[in-house]
Design an enzyme around this catalytic site. Structure first.
Site, PDB file in Angstrom:
ATOM      1  N   SER A  11     -29.772  21.410  55.022  1.00  0.00           N
ATOM      2  CA  SER A  11     -28.323  21.568  55.097  1.00  0.00           C
ATOM      3  C   SER A  11     -27.583  20.669  54.104  1.00  0.00           C
ATOM      4  O   SER A  11     -26.354  20.597  54.138  1.00  0.00           O
ATOM      5  CB  SER A  11     -27.851  21.248  56.519  1.00  0.00           C
ATOM      6  OG  SER A  11     -28.462  20.044  56.957  1.00  0.00           O
ATOM      7  N   THR A  58     -24.223  18.826  57.668  1.00  0.00           N
ATOM      8  CA  THR A  58     -23.666  17.851  56.747  1.00  0.00           C
ATOM      9  C   THR A  58     -24.061  16.419  57.080  1.00  0.00           C
ATOM     10  O   THR A  58     -24.028  16.035  58.240  1.00  0.00           O
ATOM     11  CB  THR A  58     -22.128  17.916  56.873  1.00  0.00           C
ATOM     12  OG1 THR A  58     -21.738  19.261  56.768  1.00  0.00           O
ATOM     13  CG2 THR A  58     -21.446  17.036  55.877  1.00  0.00           C
ATOM     14  N   THR A  61     -22.998  18.202  51.579  1.00  0.00           N
ATOM     15  CA  THR A  61     -23.590  19.333  52.305  1.00  0.00           C
ATOM     16  C   THR A  61     -23.892  20.499  51.369  1.00  0.00           C
ATOM     17  O   THR A  61     -23.297  20.613  50.290  1.00  0.00           O
ATOM     18  CB  THR A  61     -22.609  19.819  53.397  1.00  0.00           C
ATOM     19  OG1 THR A  61     -23.266  20.754  54.251  1.00  0.00           O
ATOM     20  CG2 THR A  61     -21.395  20.499  52.807  1.00  0.00           C
ATOM     21  N   ARG A 118     -17.632  30.274  49.062  1.00  0.00           N
ATOM     22  CA  ARG A 118     -17.085  29.584  50.237  1.00  0.00           C
ATOM     23  C   ARG A 118     -17.219  28.065  50.079  1.00  0.00           C
ATOM     24  O   ARG A 118     -18.261  27.545  49.708  1.00  0.00           O
ATOM     25  CB  ARG A 118     -17.831  30.063  51.488  1.00  0.00           C
ATOM     26  CG  ARG A 118     -17.303  29.462  52.805  1.00  0.00           C
ATOM     27  CD  ARG A 118     -18.108  28.251  53.234  1.00  0.00           C
ATOM     28  NE  ARG A 118     -17.671  27.722  54.522  1.00  0.00           N
ATOM     29  CZ  ARG A 118     -18.116  26.588  55.045  1.00  0.00           C
ATOM     30  NH1 ARG A 118     -19.020  25.871  54.404  1.00  0.00           N
ATOM     31  NH2 ARG A 118     -17.669  26.160  56.201  1.00  0.00           N
ATOM     32  N   VAL A 119     -16.136  27.368  50.364  1.00  0.00           N
ATOM     33  CA  VAL A 119     -16.131  25.902  50.356  1.00  0.00           C
ATOM     34  C   VAL A 119     -15.743  25.446  51.755  1.00  0.00           C
ATOM     35  O   VAL A 119     -14.821  25.996  52.366  1.00  0.00           O
ATOM     36  CB  VAL A 119     -15.126  25.365  49.306  1.00  0.00           C
ATOM     37  CG1 VAL A 119     -14.931  23.862  49.446  1.00  0.00           C
ATOM     38  CG2 VAL A 119     -15.606  25.706  47.890  1.00  0.00           C
ATOM     39  N   GLY A 120     -16.449  24.460  52.266  1.00  0.00           N
ATOM     40  CA  GLY A 120     -16.154  23.969  53.623  1.00  0.00           C
ATOM     41  C   GLY A 120     -15.305  22.714  53.613  1.00  0.00           C
ATOM     42  O   GLY A 120     -14.608  22.403  52.640  1.00  0.00           O
ATOM     43  N   ASP A 121     -15.395  21.978  54.704  1.00  0.00           N
ATOM     44  CA  ASP A 121     -14.565  20.785  54.874  1.00  0.00           C
ATOM     45  C   ASP A 121     -15.095  19.562  54.134  1.00  0.00           C
ATOM     46  O   ASP A 121     -14.352  18.617  53.855  1.00  0.00           O
ATOM     47  CB  ASP A 121     -14.488  20.422  56.363  1.00  0.00           C
ATOM     48  CG  ASP A 121     -15.887  20.133  56.947  1.00  0.00           C
ATOM     49  OD1 ASP A 121     -16.794  20.951  56.736  1.00  0.00           O
ATOM     50  OD2 ASP A 121     -16.055  19.088  57.597  1.00  0.00           O
ATOM     51  N   THR A 143     -18.865  16.932  60.894  1.00  0.00           N
ATOM     52  CA  THR A 143     -19.969  17.852  60.667  1.00  0.00           C
ATOM     53  C   THR A 143     -19.712  19.084  61.532  1.00  0.00           C
ATOM     54  O   THR A 143     -18.986  19.020  62.515  1.00  0.00           O
ATOM     55  CB  THR A 143     -21.306  17.177  61.030  1.00  0.00           C
ATOM     56  OG1 THR A 143     -22.374  18.100  60.807  1.00  0.00           O
ATOM     57  CG2 THR A 143     -21.352  16.712  62.463  1.00  0.00           C
ATOM     58  N   GLY A 144     -20.305  20.202  61.128  1.00  0.00           N
ATOM     59  CA  GLY A 144     -20.109  21.427  61.898  1.00  0.00           C
ATOM     60  C   GLY A 144     -19.282  22.430  61.140  1.00  0.00           C
ATOM     61  O   GLY A 144     -19.218  22.395  59.902  1.00  0.00           O
ATOM     62  N   GLY A 182     -16.837  23.971  59.177  1.00  0.00           N
ATOM     63  CA  GLY A 182     -15.826  23.363  58.329  1.00  0.00           C
ATOM     64  C   GLY A 182     -14.452  23.998  58.410  1.00  0.00           C
ATOM     65  O   GLY A 182     -13.437  23.314  58.237  1.00  0.00           O
TER      66      GLY A 182
HETATM   67  N1  GLY Z   1     -19.411  21.062  57.605  1.00  0.00           N
HETATM   68  C1  GLY Z   1     -20.059  21.757  56.586  1.00  0.00           C
HETATM   69  C2  GLY Z   1     -19.426  23.020  56.211  1.00  0.00           C
HETATM   70  O1  GLY Z   1     -18.752  23.645  57.005  1.00  0.00           O
HETATM   71  O2  GLY Z   1     -19.620  23.427  55.083  1.00  0.00           O
END
Ligand code: GLY
Length: 334
Positions: free
Chosen positions: A90, A193, A211, A221-224, A244-245, A247
């Site tokens: 991950s 993450t 991550t 796609r971009v996360g948090d 984490t989790g 995003g």
């Molecule tokens: N927390 C990682 C993501 O959602 O990309």
């Protein structure tokens, strides 16, 4: 509602009623103690990070701070360990790819001076957090993304590598064979993450977050994790938090910034993490696969963690001991 969920919500509401002069969740926060948490001092370094892969990251970060190095160097070296570990599926090298088979990475770093750097949708680079640090130190920008981030990394001397390990390729092929149903997942195999927060011997704070994002996510796609305030936030006078989790939810609620602001207003890191998880349930549809976890540390070295669902763990290195702790959670898996 399960009894555990009821208990956790009740304990949270009890904390609101009794603690720190707060009114939370109804748009009003009463400022309690402007000197909290600057009053006491950390006497020794503290490192905290997400998930069991945080243990090895903590060790690398501890090696930096225990020999007098800075929190900023510590968080970078720490998460570099997970980034290079092919068994962590991950983060970084070995991360599961997106829906078109490319491993794409998001990362950020934030230092005690309030400066920060980030990269998003970065391909082919083993250590995205180190590129994020170069963005912070060598450009007037905060974030670079995609091809521009890759070009910058190569210009800075980073090497282009193949991030897709044989195991990740196998998992991708299995997903394709199973129908390639679009159901991107955070918390794959109960890890995700890595976010890491460090306090060094001077009492300075820094954080890093890195991550490969959700497994088989939509390309682009971009996360948090690279978003300052969402995946990570540090205020050297107050404390830091990281997430984490899933995003999307962390971004919509700016979870890490929220936690630091709640600590600024007097909450212990544990209560602030609980409040941030509770907050997202007020504004978000909590679907059955959703997991979010937060960890936080304040300037005094006190720390806490809380998750939406069971299974989240965080690694703590303090007083010369590195250990993995289970976190309390708000509700059971459905
Ligand atoms: N927390 C990682 C993501 O959602 O990309």
């Amino acid at each position: 509602m399960g009894s555990r969920r009821r208990f956790l919500i009740q304990s949270f509401l009890g904390a609101i009623a009794t603690g720190f002069g707060f009114k939370y969740g109804f748009g009003s926060v009463t400022y309690s103690d402007p000197n909290y948490p600057q009053k006491s001092e950390v006497t020794s370094p503290v490192i905290i990070s997400t998930w069991s892969h945080g243990l090895a990251a903590n060790q690398a970060a501890w090696n930096v701070v225990s020999s007098g190095g800075s929190a900023l160097d510590a968080v970078e070296r720490g998460v570099n360990v997970s980034e290079a570990d092919p068994e962590v599926s991950s983060v970084g090298y070995g991360g599961l790819p997106d829906a078109s088979g490319n491993v794409t990475l998001d990362a950020c770093i934030m230092g005690p001076d309030g400066n920060a750097g980030a990269v998003a949708f970065l391909k082919h680079i083993m250590h995205p957090v180190s590129v994020a640090r170069k963005v912070m130190e060598n450009t007037p920008h905060l974030m670079l993304a995609g091809d521009g981030a890759l070009k910058f990394a190569l210009d800075q001397g980073f090497k282009k590598v193949n991030l897709l390990t044989p195991e990740a390729r196998k998992a991708f092929k299995a997903w394709k064979r199973s129908g390639a149903r679009y159901a991107p997942m955070a918390n794959w195999e109960n890890h995700d993450t890595i976010g890491l927060l460090a306090i060094d011997q001077k009492g300075d704070l820094a954080g890093a977050c890195t991550t490969s994002g959700m497994a088989f996510k939509h390309p682009g796609r971009v996360g948090d994790s690279p978003i300052i305030g969402a995946g990570l936030f540090v205020d050297n006078k107050i404390g830091g938090a990281t997430a984490t989790g899933e995003g999307e939810v962390v971004m919509k609620t700016l979870g890490s910034f929220l936690i630091v602001e709640l600590m600024r207003n007097g909450m212990h890191p544990q209560e602030a993490c609980e409040a941030a998880i509770y907050r997202l349930t007020e504004t978000t549809h909590v679907h059955k696969n959703m997991q979010i976890g937060y960890i936080a540390v304040n300037k005094n070295g006190e720390h806490g963690a809380f998750s939406l669902r069971p299974g989240f763990q965080y690694a703590v290195f303090e007083n010369g001991q590195n250990e993995l702790l289970d976190t309390a959670f708000l509700m059971d898996w459905e």
